[in-house]
Design a protein around this motif. Structure first.
Motif, PDB file in Angstrom:
ATOM      1  N   TYR A   1      86.652 -26.299  49.963  1.00 11.27           N
ATOM      2  CA  TYR A   1      87.264 -27.493  50.551  1.00 11.27           C
ATOM      3  C   TYR A   1      87.303 -28.672  49.604  1.00 11.27           C
ATOM      4  O   TYR A   1      88.241 -29.476  49.663  1.00 11.27           O
ATOM      5  CB  TYR A   1      86.592 -27.836  51.889  1.00 11.27           C
TER       6      TYR A   1
ATOM      7  N   TYR B   1      85.034 -30.353  58.073  1.00 13.40           N
ATOM      8  CA  TYR B   1      84.227 -29.318  57.433  1.00 13.40           C
ATOM      9  C   TYR B   1      82.892 -29.150  58.152  1.00 13.40           C
ATOM     10  O   TYR B   1      82.486 -28.028  58.488  1.00 13.40           O
ATOM     11  CB  TYR B   1      84.004 -29.653  55.954  1.00 13.40           C
TER      12      TYR B   1
ATOM     13  N   SER C   1      91.115 -29.635  48.788  1.00 16.27           N
ATOM     14  CA  SER C   1      91.426 -30.904  49.450  1.00 16.27           C
ATOM     15  C   SER C   1      92.203 -31.841  48.532  1.00 16.27           C
ATOM     16  O   SER C   1      93.032 -32.622  48.992  1.00 16.27           O
ATOM     17  CB  SER C   1      90.151 -31.589  49.927  1.00 16.27           C
TER      18      SER C   1
END
Length: 135
Positions: free
Chosen positions: A46, A83, A50
């Motif tokens: 992530y 998350y 991201s």
């Protein structure tokens, strides 16, 4: 009333497919081949994807032209909250539901469940928080 099934959702899903392919390779590769931990493997996914997601969703999906540090902060907050929620729910859920399975099976299934939860939460957060339209 805001419609959820629109062009923005379709664009978000296209960006998501690309991010998912890259992120899945990172996450499952780190966990299964580099033998990294559940949390390191999923977090690396992530953090790295991201950055790509921010630019693709900002300019392609939501066509947002704002140049504001607050928007970057909202995006980062959204990613962190999504998350923590997604993987914080997935890990104990799969631990409970797959109690008889090996740790590797539980963690792999948990990462898959976390990905699904993250996607839904992230769309809502990006659309209505990070890249919200000004009224």
């Amino acid at each position: 009333m805001i419609r959820f099934l629109d062009r923005k959702l379709l664009k978000f899903l296209l960006v998501g497919v690309e991010n998912t392919l890259i992120g899945t390779a990172i996450m499952f590769g780190l966990y299964n081949f580099a033998h990294s931990s559940y949390w390191l493997s999923s977090a690396a996914n992530y953090i790295l994807t991201s950055i790509l997601s921010f630019f693709l969703n900002k300019y392609f999906t939501f066509q947002n032209k704002d140049r504001d540090w607050k928007q970057i902060a909202r995006f980062a907050i959204n990613i962190m909250v999504c998350y923590m929620l997604a993987y914080g729910i997935a890990k104990p859920l799969c631990l409970y539901m797959l109690a008889g399975a090996t740790v590797a099976v539980r963690d792999n299934v948990s990462m898959l469940v976390g990905m699904c939860l993250f996607t839904g939460l992230n769309y809502l957060g990006q659309r209505f928080f990070a890249f919200r339209e000004k009224m």
